[in-house]
Every structure is written in C-alpha cells, then in structure tokens.
Design a protein around this motif. Sequence first.
Motif, short mmCIF file in Angstrom:
data_model
loop_
_atom_site.label_atom_id
_atom_site.label_comp_id
_atom_site.label_asym_id
_atom_site.label_seq_id
_atom_site.Cartn_x
_atom_site.Cartn_y
_atom_site.Cartn_z
N LEU A 30 0.83 -1.21 0.00
CA LEU A 30 0.00 0.00 0.00
C LEU A 30 0.88 1.27 0.00
CD1 LEU A 30 -2.81 -0.72 2.66
CD2 LEU A 30 -3.06 -0.65 0.15
N ARG A 63 -9.81 1.29 2.26
CA ARG A 63 -9.81 0.94 0.84
C ARG A 63 -10.74 -0.22 0.50
NH1 ARG A 63 -5.34 1.31 -3.21
NH2 ARG A 63 -3.79 2.73 -2.35
N TYR A 64 -10.81 -1.20 1.40
CA TYR A 64 -11.48 -2.47 1.07
C TYR A 64 -12.56 -2.80 2.10
CZ TYR A 64 -6.86 -2.79 -1.12
OH TYR A 64 -5.70 -2.51 -1.81
N GLU A 336 -8.87 -5.68 -4.02
CA GLU A 336 -10.30 -5.37 -4.10
C GLU A 336 -11.05 -6.50 -4.83
OE1 GLU A 336 -10.99 -1.40 -5.41
OE2 GLU A 336 -13.16 -1.70 -5.57
#
Length: 351
Positions: A30, A63-64, A336
């Motif tokens: 990341l 993010r997820y 993702e």
Amino acid sequence: MKNSRFLNALLRKPVDATPVWMMRQAGRYLPEYRATREKAGDFLTLCKTPELACEVTLQPLDRYALDAAILFSDILTIPDAMGLGLSVNEGIGPRFERPVKTEQDIKNLAVPDMEDELGYVMNAVRLIRSELNGRVPLIGFSGSPWTLATYMIEGGSSKDFRETKTLMYQQPDLLHQLLETVAHSVTDYLNAQIAAGVQAVMIFDTWGGVLTTRDYASFSLRYMQQIVDGLNKGNGDDRIPVILFTKGGGLWLEQMADTGCDALGLDWSIEIGEARKRVGDKVALQGNMDPAMLRAPNERIREEVKHILNSYGEGSGHIFNLGHGITPDIDPAKVEVYVDAVHEFSRRGCC
Ligand code: CP3
C-alpha cells in the motif's frame, strides 16, 4: 458492533456472508503505508508510536470491505522487550543485536512487564478500538514460542534453523527452558492485549512446519497449548476466540484442534474441504488462498475464491484469508477483486 461476521464465523454462528481479511493487510503493497513509514523514519518507530500504528491499521479498511482489523505490530516485540536489541531494515529483515547463544543467556531471560515494556502495544490497541468505533472487530496476535525462539537463537530469519535445531538435539532441556519463559511471556502479552480491548487473538507459528511430527508436539504445540489454557477467554457472547496458525501444519490439524482453540489458520497446501472433514465440528477454519494468486488475472482470482468457498461448503465456520501474508509486490487493485469476490460469491448461499 456494526459488523460481527468475523467473530460469528469464528464461533460458528450464522453469517450473512463469509468474512474476509488478509495477513499483513497493512503493509508495503500500500502506497499510504509506505508514506506513513517514511514519516515514522523506520518500521520499529511505526510500531512504537500508537498514533501511527493506529493510522496504518485503519488504512486497508478505508480501501477495502474487510471484516476485521489486525493490530499493526510485530511478533518480535517480545524478544525486543527482553533486551535482545531488535532492528528491522528493508532488504535485510529483522536482526537481533544480542541473540541467545549460551546457557547463561537463556537463564538471564525474564518475562517482560507488559505495561512498562510493551505498554506502547496496549496503547495502540486502546486507540485503535476507540477509532474503529465498532466498525469491525480488532485482532490481537503473538508469535508462537517455537517461532519466537528461532528468531531469538538465530538472530534473525533463517533458511535451515541450524542453531535452533542444534540446541534442540544437543541440549533439549535448555531449549525447553527458553520456550517456558517465552510461553509465559506470550500468555501475559495476549492477556494484556485482551484487557486493552482486542476481540480475537491469533498465534502465528510461522516455523512450526520445519519440525518432525514428534518434535512439533513437544517443542511447538505443547507451548501453544499452555497459552490456550492460560488465556482469559471469557464466556458466552464475550468469548475471545483463539486462532492457531502453523504454516506447513496440515499434517497436524487434529492435534491442533484438540487444544481447545476456536479456529485453525490454514496455508494453501491443503484443500479446505479436506481440512473441514478432518476437524469436524471442533473448530472454525481460516484461509487459504495462495498469496501469489493475487498476481493472476482478475477472472482467475475470482475463480479461485469460488473454488475455496465451494470446497469449504455450506454453513458457517469459514473465515476467508490468504494462506500467508500478502507480499509487497502485489497491485492494490487485486486486493479489491479478492475481497469483493468473497462477499459476492458467499452471500445468501449462492455457492
Ligand atoms: O498482519 C498484519 O497486517 C499485522 C502486522 C504484522 C506484521 N508482522 C507487520 C510487519 C504481523 C501480524 C506480523 C507478524 C510477523 N512478523 C510474523 C508472523 C507472520 C508471518 O508472516 O509468518 C513474522 C515471522 C514476523 C517477523 C518479521 N517482521 C519479518 C519476517 C518481517 C519482514 C522483513 C522484510 O523486510 O520483509 C518483519 C517486518 C514487518 N512486520 C513488516 C511488516 C509490515 C515489513 C517491515 C517494513 O515495513 O519495512
């Protein structure tokens, strides 16, 4: 709790979809993690600064659609607190300045004071719980005594565990003495994390798989059993589930399930459906997609997720994860695809 899928699956209660998280979900793949580590200066400062540890713990959740957070820290905090002098450098990995080499070194080791020497971990746990505000549960963790002992004796990562195995076969009683001290420390450490607010705990036995079957029972599993017995697990709805993960431990699932833990982590070498047949109703299962699969085309990742869900089969008790940590080279977009596929294919029994 707004999302209890993870805790419900660990206790094999009904879930609306299979929960998913990833070992090493906060990490170098990341860009925002790399930026925070840059700001901290180095990895250990990141671990020892609760505000920054909290920041990177939450990054993957922003993010997820992950169903659990894992405390950002490292398994080597315990030997560091014992005075071995840890450093972690990019490309070199973890190193101890004063590894355990002699009988006297082993006799000198003491169980660290949790609030004095590892208070930064408990402060991070309290801060993360408050920032999460019930969004998802927080996982605490420790290394297993055997895995920690290999780093303490070798002075860092190792390919063949030469020094540890020499000690094991030449002076087994001395190695047992070391493992006793580490097992007490791990029990206190996880109990302190539980008191600070973690809602499940996981024991990482990354190197248990290098042992013979007999040695696994006496040098690794026995000490994990001591820890499971010594944890303040609570009861009923307040129960803190315990996950045991021995990488390469597929041969020993029955023995692991008999410790009284709540779930087993699986690496990718075993079919999860086979593992389920072997452990029956004793424990939940967590795993087990090969992290390298995240380099495959999206359709291949989705197909593998579907395969693993189908292999586990109907009913609760499955927590989706990778079979080991995500590696720094992975494209964040692939994560993702993986996370969303787990929820899509497991919702309302479509698989
Ligand atoms: O899972 C998570 O996201 C929580 C954080 C976590 C880290 N390490 C962060 C970390 C956890 C659970 C661990 C556990 C850990 N640490 C294990 C057991 C799990 C496993 O992977 O088998 C082990 C064996 C360690 C020891 C250790 N620490 C190693 C081998 C390394 C990697 C060294 C390298 O350069 O690849 C570390 C450092 C480490 N721990 C990093 C992270 C994100 C990378 C350090 C960095 O940012 O430079």
